[in-house]
Design an enzyme around this catalytic site. Structure first.
Site: not given
Length: 209
Positions: A100-101
């Site tokens: 996840i960013c």
């Protein structure tokens, strides 16, 4: 670890008390803490699982997405490590690894934040992708160039992997046509999604391995 464990027990109760907003947090059966496999330290991390309900008016609506949450020994002064275990088509989440960013999982974390904050932020991320700061460049490029196709692909993935309510018959048919040639379904879906659902291009990609 006492600080982290005490904090997590308090936060767990907070999430359970607020599950009406579509987020859930679960503790595993058996031992809650484990020493990381890649560490020689005696420190132990806390392993949790959570889930979020896809927000309304998005391609993820009605689908439920699961995440693994690793609470490090230095929590809450350092953020938890979170990744999606449900496959999802989203610019800020890897379609391969679930990485996840999200800024609060990196340099924008603050000790006052909680696991509930993280789950709600992930839910908000599904509603408002940030394609200019992508985790998955292929998805982000599709999002920016052909929003309708992106939404169609995201709905298809949500239906297949997260029990989303909306079928995409054209996608299902394209996947079936290549699976019948002997390719693995998951690889077929990834290839078609990456190749803008062009069957010829996807087939070429699959043949190249």
């Amino acid at each position: 670890m006492n600080i982290a464990m005490n904090r997590i027990m308090k936060e767990f109760k907070e999430v359970v008390a607020n599950e009406a907003n579509g987020i859930e947090l679960h503790m595993p059966e058996g031992e809650l803490t484990r020493t990381p496999s890649n560490s020689s330290s005696t420190k132990k991390d806390i392993f949790l699982t959570g889930s979020i309900l896809g927000p309304p008016d998005t391609p993820y609506a009605g689908a439920r997405f699961h995440v693994d949450i690793t609470v490090v020994d230095t929590y809450p002064f350092n953020p938890p490590k979170v990744r999606f275990t449900t496959k999802i088509w989203h610019p800020n989440i890897s379609s391969v690894t679930g990485a996840i960013c999200l800024d609060i999982l990196k340099d924008q974390w603050a000790a006052a934040m909680t696991i509930r904050t993280v789950l709600l932020s992930l839910q908000a991320l599904l509603a408002t992708p940030e394609p200019d700061d992508p985790q998955d460049a292929v998805v982000a490029n599709q999002y920016k160039k052909d929003r309708r196709l992106f939404e169609k692909t995201a709905r298809h993935w949500s239906n297949v992997y997260a029990n989303g309510p909306t079928l995409e018959p054209e996608c299902d048919a394209a996947v079936k046509s290549l699976v019948e040639m002997g390719f693995e379904e998951e690889k077929v879906r990834a290839a078609l999604s990456s190749m803008l659902w062009n069957t010829s291009d996807a087939l070429e990609s699959l043949c190249k391995g």
